[in-house]
Design a protein around this motif. Structure first.
Motif, mmCIF file in Angstrom:
data_model
loop_
_atom_site.group_PDB
_atom_site.id
_atom_site.type_symbol
_atom_site.label_atom_id
_atom_site.label_comp_id
_atom_site.label_asym_id
_atom_site.label_seq_id
_atom_site.Cartn_x
_atom_site.Cartn_y
_atom_site.Cartn_z
ATOM 1 N N VAL A 41 0.721 -1.411 -0.035
ATOM 2 C CA VAL A 41 -0.125 0.403 -0.255
ATOM 3 C C VAL A 41 0.746 1.245 0.297
ATOM 4 C CG1 VAL A 41 -1.744 1.715 1.597
ATOM 5 C CG2 VAL A 41 -1.809 -1.358 0.918
ATOM 6 N N ILE A 42 1.970 1.413 0.843
ATOM 7 C CA ILE A 42 2.598 2.461 0.745
ATOM 8 C C ILE A 42 3.838 1.886 0.083
ATOM 9 C CG2 ILE A 42 4.007 3.909 2.801
ATOM 10 C CD1 ILE A 42 2.393 3.856 4.814
ATOM 11 N N LYS A 43 4.644 2.491 -1.617
ATOM 12 C CA LYS A 43 5.514 2.998 -1.573
ATOM 13 C C LYS A 43 6.329 3.525 -1.180
ATOM 14 C CE LYS A 43 7.159 4.032 -6.436
ATOM 15 N NZ LYS A 43 6.009 4.485 -7.665
ATOM 16 N N SER A 44 6.629 4.974 -0.693
ATOM 17 C CA SER A 44 7.554 5.095 0.278
ATOM 18 C C SER A 44 7.211 6.659 1.007
ATOM 19 C CB SER A 44 8.394 5.969 -0.879
ATOM 20 O OG SER A 44 7.870 7.291 -1.636
ATOM 21 N N ILE A 45 7.928 6.618 2.352
ATOM 22 C CA ILE A 45 7.809 7.538 2.515
ATOM 23 C C ILE A 45 8.944 8.892 3.160
ATOM 24 C CG2 ILE A 45 7.407 8.385 5.520
ATOM 25 C CD1 ILE A 45 6.197 5.147 5.931
ATOM 26 N N SER A 46 8.364 9.744 3.246
ATOM 27 C CA SER A 46 9.815 10.855 2.843
ATOM 28 C C SER A 46 9.353 12.088 3.582
ATOM 29 C CB SER A 46 9.737 11.544 1.011
ATOM 30 O OG SER A 46 8.282 12.113 0.992
ATOM 31 N N TRP A 47 10.400 12.523 4.381
ATOM 32 C CA TRP A 47 10.575 13.498 5.603
ATOM 33 C C TRP A 47 11.561 14.453 5.076
ATOM 34 C CZ3 TRP A 47 8.712 10.019 9.170
ATOM 35 C CH2 TRP A 47 8.548 8.921 9.432
ATOM 36 N N VAL A 264 -7.208 6.432 7.016
ATOM 37 C CA VAL A 264 -7.675 6.254 5.283
ATOM 38 C C VAL A 264 -7.141 5.035 5.110
ATOM 39 C CG1 VAL A 264 -7.950 8.082 2.986
ATOM 40 C CG2 VAL A 264 -8.259 8.772 5.591
ATOM 41 N N LEU A 265 -6.425 4.666 5.226
ATOM 42 C CA LEU A 265 -6.101 3.301 4.205
ATOM 43 C C LEU A 265 -6.006 1.933 4.790
ATOM 44 C CD1 LEU A 265 -2.135 4.670 4.362
ATOM 45 C CD2 LEU A 265 -3.954 4.776 2.374
ATOM 46 N N LYS A 266 -6.810 2.267 5.824
ATOM 47 C CA LYS A 266 -6.978 1.256 6.984
ATOM 48 C C LYS A 266 -5.778 -0.274 6.944
ATOM 49 C CE LYS A 266 -11.923 1.313 4.805
ATOM 50 N NZ LYS A 266 -12.077 2.719 4.854
ATOM 51 N N ARG A 267 -5.256 0.522 7.522
ATOM 52 C CA ARG A 267 -4.224 0.065 8.084
ATOM 53 C C ARG A 267 -3.094 0.331 9.139
ATOM 54 N NH1 ARG A 267 -2.503 -3.964 4.410
ATOM 55 N NH2 ARG A 267 -0.814 -3.669 3.982
ATOM 56 N N TYR A 268 -2.366 -0.207 10.147
ATOM 57 C CA TYR A 268 -1.531 -0.549 11.408
ATOM 58 C C TYR A 268 -0.487 -0.128 11.185
ATOM 59 C CZ TYR A 268 -6.184 -2.381 12.533
ATOM 60 O OH TYR A 268 -7.573 -2.412 12.936
ATOM 61 N N LEU A 269 -0.266 1.038 11.558
ATOM 62 C CA LEU A 269 0.532 1.585 11.346
ATOM 63 C C LEU A 269 1.559 1.409 12.729
ATOM 64 C CD1 LEU A 269 0.584 5.313 9.585
ATOM 65 C CD2 LEU A 269 0.937 2.116 8.507
ATOM 66 N N TRP A 270 2.906 0.754 13.042
ATOM 67 C CA TRP A 270 3.780 0.129 14.210
ATOM 68 C C TRP A 270 5.439 0.562 13.659
ATOM 69 C CZ3 TRP A 270 3.702 -5.874 16.182
ATOM 70 C CH2 TRP A 270 3.513 -5.611 17.495
ATOM 71 N N PHE A 298 6.040 -0.273 10.376
ATOM 72 C CA PHE A 298 5.369 -1.598 9.623
ATOM 73 C C PHE A 298 3.765 -1.855 9.606
ATOM 74 C CE2 PHE A 298 9.178 -2.673 11.779
ATOM 75 C CZ PHE A 298 10.560 -2.866 10.762
ATOM 76 N N ASP A 299 3.927 -1.630 8.346
ATOM 77 C CA ASP A 299 2.441 -1.962 8.155
ATOM 78 C C ASP A 299 1.119 -3.091 8.339
ATOM 79 O OD1 ASP A 299 3.108 -2.101 5.519
ATOM 80 O OD2 ASP A 299 1.277 -0.994 4.702
ATOM 81 N N ALA A 300 -0.342 -3.330 7.799
ATOM 82 C CA ALA A 300 -1.485 -4.263 8.552
ATOM 83 C C ALA A 300 -2.485 -4.236 8.153
ATOM 84 C CB ALA A 300 -0.414 -5.627 9.578
ATOM 85 N N PRO A 301 -2.905 -5.232 7.359
ATOM 86 C CA PRO A 301 -4.657 -5.046 7.249
ATOM 87 C C PRO A 301 -5.460 -4.569 8.793
ATOM 88 C CG PRO A 301 -3.812 -6.852 6.269
ATOM 89 C CD PRO A 301 -2.733 -5.806 6.876
ATOM 90 N N GLU A 302 -4.399 -6.015 9.845
ATOM 91 C CA GLU A 302 -5.169 -6.148 10.615
ATOM 92 C C GLU A 302 -4.189 -6.117 12.039
ATOM 93 O OE1 GLU A 302 -7.629 -7.119 11.381
ATOM 94 O OE2 GLU A 302 -9.177 -7.614 9.434
ATOM 95 N N PRO A 303 -4.436 -5.722 13.133
ATOM 96 C CA PRO A 303 -4.161 -5.505 14.336
ATOM 97 C C PRO A 303 -2.521 -6.823 14.782
ATOM 98 C CG PRO A 303 -6.036 -5.168 14.972
ATOM 99 C CD PRO A 303 -6.650 -5.712 13.775
ATOM 100 N N TRP A 304 -2.887 -8.127 13.970
ATOM 101 C CA TRP A 304 -2.178 -9.204 14.718
ATOM 102 C C TRP A 304 -1.089 -9.107 12.351
ATOM 103 C CZ3 TRP A 304 -7.488 -9.208 15.968
ATOM 104 C CH2 TRP A 304 -7.988 -9.327 14.559
#
Length: 367
Positions: A41-47, A264-270, A298-304
């Motif tokens: 889902v996330i191609k890149s993150i820039s800062w 929005v992405l329906k993703r969990y961001l850890w 790290f990202d995921a569609p569910e908490p686990w």
């Protein structure tokens, strides 16, 4: 910074760093050192450039955070004096609330005789994770053998402490945060994560997870522990902490973290901080993630899970701090602009992050 392979998943920024015209820092999503494959889902993150980082509350660290019913972020600080005007005595655990949106944010210390703690380093209880649900703040305190729960019904002014503690694993637990006052939660449960260690200072090979009904957080017997994900993708839970399994694995690198839901992405961001090459921490700050080191998103569609890698670096251009997270209040309406709250340089530090998503609708054509 360390060198990174340049391909379609990596932001080609090197030619622009000197100009300061674009967001700087690389996206190490596809690093061969990452424990999980790239995010679909996330191609890149820039800062944002380092000189755009908001830094407040000099000399204070930790900063777990939650979005409260009054629209403030509530947080705790450790081994410091909080925001200006600073408290007179250095605290192991202090409380504050934060208003506004970066870069225009203001912090205000909250004094609490029943909550404040004293003692440097491992000698004092410190905030590990914080959550508001139904108008009540819940706090995990580490360095409490192993961790202890507290709660406040008056926005952090007074606290009550549980008569039980986690004594096996869960040495530095954090809460999964959803929206304001826990709005947008996926179900009736509250989720708790920690690296699988009795100590907040000893990294582990894996992360562990627990859940508890939102109306029974104060009851030790109400907690269940993640064992594994079944063949159909449904998690298996046990009421025995000894049955716990890995919800995330990264040999020797599981340490302090913060996790939030991206609506929005329906993703969990850890966001997971790496413990550094030398946990003895030299006097010049080397080996101490407050001043140098790396982390992963790290990202995921569910908490686990299943977990994938949105960002990974062994050496960021600034210290990532001991803990970090993406506050849900600080996410843009389109979901592509976030702000990382981190304790780098012993400050309340906030840095803008720009997400580049796969298309269409954030789905990679490769997955």
């Amino acid at each position: 910074m360390e060198s990174m392979p340049m391909n379609t998943s990596t932001l080609h920024w090197l030619a622009f760093v000197g100009s300061g015209l674009l967001l700087s820092s690389s996206v190490a999503q596809d690093s061969p050192q990452a424990p999980y494959p790239p995010s679909p889902v996330i191609k890149s993150i820039s800062w944002a450039p380092a000189d755009k980082i908001v830094r407040l509350a000099r000399g204070s660290d930790n900063w777990p955070v939650t979005w409260a019913d009054d629209d403030h972020l509530y947080t705790t600080y450790g081994d410091g004096w909080g925001f200006e005007p600073r408290v007179e005595e250095k605290l192991s655990l202090g409380f504050a609330k934060v208003g506004g949106m970066p870069p225009e944010v203001e912090g205000e210390n909250i004094r609490s005789a029943s909550g404040e703690q004293r003692g440097d380093g491992a000698r004092g209880r410190k905030g590990s994770g914080i959550l508001m649900i139904d108008g009540v703040l819940y706090l995990w305190a580490r360095n409490a053998g192993n961790s202890q729960l507290a709660w406040s019904e008056d926005h952090a002014r007074t606290w009550e402490w549980s008569d039980w503690k986690f004594t096996e694993s869960f040495g530095a637990p954090v809460f999964l945060n959803f929206g304001r006052n826990y709005s947008g939660a996926r179900d009736r449960y509250v989720y708790v994560y920690s690296f699988d260690s009795d100590s907040a200072y000893e990294p582990a090979d894996r992360m562990v997870m627990a859940r508890v009904p939102g109306d029974r957080i104060r009851e030790r017997d109400a907690y269940e522990f993640f064992v594994r994900t079944g063949s159909t993708g449904v998690p298996v839970w046990s009421d025995a902490v000894g049955d716990r399994g890995a919800v995330f694995e990264h040999a020797g690198q599981c340490y302090r973290s913060g996790i939030t839901y991206h609506p929005v992405l329906k993703r969990y961001l850890w966001v997971q901080i790496f413990p550094g090459d030398d946990l003895r921490f030299q006097g010049d700050g080397s080996g101490d993630p407050r001043f140098e080191g790396g982390f992963g998103v790290f990202d995921a569609p569910e908490p686990w899970g299943p977990w994938t890698t949105a960002f990974f670096t062994r050496r960021w251009d600034v210290g990532p701090g001991e803990t970090a997270s993406f506050p849900t209040k600080w996410m843009s309406a389109d979901g592509t602009t976030l702000h990382l709250l981190f304790s780098g340089d012993d400050h309340f530090s906030a840095r803008q992050a720009q997400l580049t998503l796969y298309s269409p609708k954030g789905v990679s054509p490769k997955h």
